[in-house]
Design a protein around this motif. Sequence first.
Motif, PDB file in Angstrom:
ATOM      1  N   ALA A 139     -37.263 -36.135  35.595  1.00  0.00           N
ATOM      2  CA  ALA A 139     -38.098 -36.132  36.800  1.00  0.00           C
ATOM      3  C   ALA A 139     -39.202 -37.169  36.692  1.00  0.00           C
ATOM      4  O   ALA A 139     -39.506 -37.885  37.662  1.00  0.00           O
ATOM      5  CB  ALA A 139     -38.689 -34.739  37.024  1.00  0.00           C
ATOM      6  N   TRP A 244     -40.913 -35.635  42.947  1.00  0.00           N
ATOM      7  CA  TRP A 244     -40.251 -35.063  41.778  1.00  0.00           C
ATOM      8  C   TRP A 244     -41.230 -34.253  40.942  1.00  0.00           C
ATOM      9  O   TRP A 244     -42.388 -34.633  40.795  1.00  0.00           O
ATOM     10  CB  TRP A 244     -39.641 -36.166  40.919  1.00  0.00           C
ATOM     11  CG  TRP A 244     -38.458 -36.821  41.542  1.00  0.00           C
ATOM     12  CD1 TRP A 244     -38.417 -38.053  42.133  1.00  0.00           C
ATOM     13  CD2 TRP A 244     -37.139 -36.276  41.655  1.00  0.00           C
ATOM     14  NE1 TRP A 244     -37.167 -38.311  42.615  1.00  0.00           N
ATOM     15  CE2 TRP A 244     -36.346 -37.236  42.330  1.00  0.00           C
ATOM     16  CE3 TRP A 244     -36.555 -35.075  41.256  1.00  0.00           C
ATOM     17  CZ2 TRP A 244     -34.994 -37.024  42.606  1.00  0.00           C
ATOM     18  CZ3 TRP A 244     -35.212 -34.864  41.533  1.00  0.00           C
ATOM     19  CH2 TRP A 244     -34.449 -35.829  42.199  1.00  0.00           C
ATOM     20  N   ALA A 246     -41.643 -31.947  37.195  1.00  0.00           N
ATOM     21  CA  ALA A 246     -41.097 -31.621  35.878  1.00  0.00           C
ATOM     22  C   ALA A 246     -41.425 -30.183  35.476  1.00  0.00           C
ATOM     23  O   ALA A 246     -41.388 -29.834  34.294  1.00  0.00           O
ATOM     24  CB  ALA A 246     -41.647 -32.595  34.835  1.00  0.00           C
ATOM     25  N   GLU A 251     -34.796 -30.214  37.734  1.00  0.00           N
ATOM     26  CA  GLU A 251     -35.603 -30.928  38.720  1.00  0.00           C
ATOM     27  C   GLU A 251     -34.833 -31.170  40.014  1.00  0.00           C
ATOM     28  O   GLU A 251     -35.431 -31.254  41.085  1.00  0.00           O
ATOM     29  CB  GLU A 251     -36.104 -32.260  38.134  1.00  0.00           C
ATOM     30  CG  GLU A 251     -35.049 -33.343  37.942  1.00  0.00           C
ATOM     31  CD  GLU A 251     -34.052 -33.050  36.837  1.00  0.00           C
ATOM     32  OE1 GLU A 251     -32.859 -33.392  37.003  1.00  0.00           O
ATOM     33  OE2 GLU A 251     -34.465 -32.469  35.820  1.00  0.00           O
ATOM     34  N   ASP A 252     -33.499 -31.226  39.908  1.00  0.00           N
ATOM     35  CA  ASP A 252     -32.684 -31.447  41.107  1.00  0.00           C
ATOM     36  C   ASP A 252     -32.710 -30.236  42.036  1.00  0.00           C
ATOM     37  O   ASP A 252     -32.899 -30.366  43.247  1.00  0.00           O
ATOM     38  CB  ASP A 252     -31.248 -31.800  40.718  1.00  0.00           C
ATOM     39  CG  ASP A 252     -30.694 -30.929  39.590  1.00  0.00           C
ATOM     40  OD1 ASP A 252     -31.302 -29.882  39.266  1.00  0.00           O
ATOM     41  OD2 ASP A 252     -29.646 -31.293  39.026  1.00  0.00           O
TER      42      ASP A 252
END
Length: 443
Positions: A139, A244, A246, A251-252
Motif C-alpha cells: 500500500a 491507499w 496500510a 490493502e486491496d
Amino acid sequence: MQPLLSIDFLRFGLESSLMLSLLGLLLVASGFLALIGINIFELLIGRRLRVPLPGPLVAEANLPHVLIQIPVFNEAEMVAEALQAAAALQWPRDRLHIQLLDDSTDETSTIAQRIVLNLRAQGTDVLHLRRADRSGYKAGALAAGMARCDAPYVAIFDVDFRPPSNWLRAVVPMLIADKKAGFVQSRCEFSNYATNWLTRIQGLMMDAHYTMEQATRYRAGWLFQFNGTAGLWRREAIEAAGGWSADSLCEDLDLTVRARVAGWHGVFTMEPVVPGLVPEKVRHWRVQQRRWSTGFVQVTRKLMKQIWTSDCSFGLKLSSSFLILIQAFYPCAAVATASILAGVLLRGGDATDYVPLLDGFAAFVAFIAIGLTLVPYLVLRRGPLHQYLLTLILLPPMMIYISLSNAPAILKSSFGGTETWKRTPKSRALPAGASTDDSFGDL
C-alpha cells in the motif's frame, strides 16, 4: 464424583464449541448458497442480471493517460518479463506511464535497472521507484507511486501477472462508459495450474472465485473485491475513498470497501483474461493464505461499523458483510475439527454420536463445493471429469490443514494483534508437461 462432573462439563464445552463453529460455517456457506441460487435464477430467466456497459469509441488522440504500477520485492526471476509485458500494452506511448515500485533488497533492482534503461531507449516512459524503507509495504509503495504521476487511470499488476497487449483497449472504455465505476477487475488465469496437485486445488478454488463468486457478485450488484492485481482504478475513486491504507494486510479489500461506502462500485470482466501464477509449494501457499486471512480480519475490525452506518442499502450491507466475513471459515473449521477430535477421545475413540451430524454437514459442504467448482471446470475446459473428482476429493483435507495452520494468526488479529506483511514466493511457470508433484513433501 468430581472427575465425572469435570468430564461432563468438558464434554458440554466441546459440544457447545462444535455447534457454534458449525453455525459459523453455515453462515459463511449461506453466502455461497446465495451465489449458486443467483446463477440458477439467471439460467431460468435466460439472461444475465448485469453486464458491463459497452465502451464508447474514443479517438486515438483523446485516449487518457494511464499509469501502470508493478510492485516488486525480491522477485528477480520475474521482474524483466513484467516490465516487458507492461511496455507491450497497446496504448499511445505519450500516455502510457509505467512504474516499477521496487522495495527489493537483492539483485532484483540491478536486473530491473537494466531493463528500465532499455525500455526508455525505445521510447517507453518507465520510472524505477526505490524507497528508503518498506513503510506501508505494498500500500505504501502504491501511494508513493501515485504521488509521482497524475494519470486519471491507474492499473496494478503483481510481478507474476502478464496482461495481454489489448488489455487497456478493453478495460479503459468500461470505466469511461460507467461514470460511477471505481475500478475494473479482470478474471485471472494461472499459467502453472497443472504443475502439481496443490496448484490444481488452487486452480479449482480460483476458477470458482472468479467465475462464480466475483462475476456473480458483480451481476447481482453486490460488493465484490479488487484482487490486488489485474485491475484498473479510477484515480478519483481512490482519492474519494481516502487513498491507499496500510492498516491491514489486505490493502486491496480495504480500498474496495471504502470506495463502495464512498459511492463507487466495481466492474468485473471475464475477458480479456490476465494470466499469473499460484504458489507451487505448501509452505508458500500457507504464507499467502495466512496473509489473506489476517487481512480480512483486520478489514472487518476496521470497516464493519462503517459499512452498517453508511447510506448503502440493507442488501448491500448484508452482501458486504458476507464478503469480508468469508475468512471466518478457517477458525470455525479449525475449532470444529479440534472439538470433534477431543470429543472422540473423551468417548474412548467412539465417534458414533458424531456420525449423523458429520454426514449431514458433509453432504451440505459437498453440494456447495460442487455447485461452485463444477461449472467453471467444464466451461473453462480444465480437463477430464475424473481429474476434477480427484482434485475435489483433495480439497477438504487441504482446507482443514490450512484452517488449523492459520487459526492462531486469525484469532490473534481478531483481538487486535498485528502481523508482518510477507511476500508469497512463486516460481516461474514450468514448460508444458513438466511436473513437480513432490511439493507435498513441504507438509
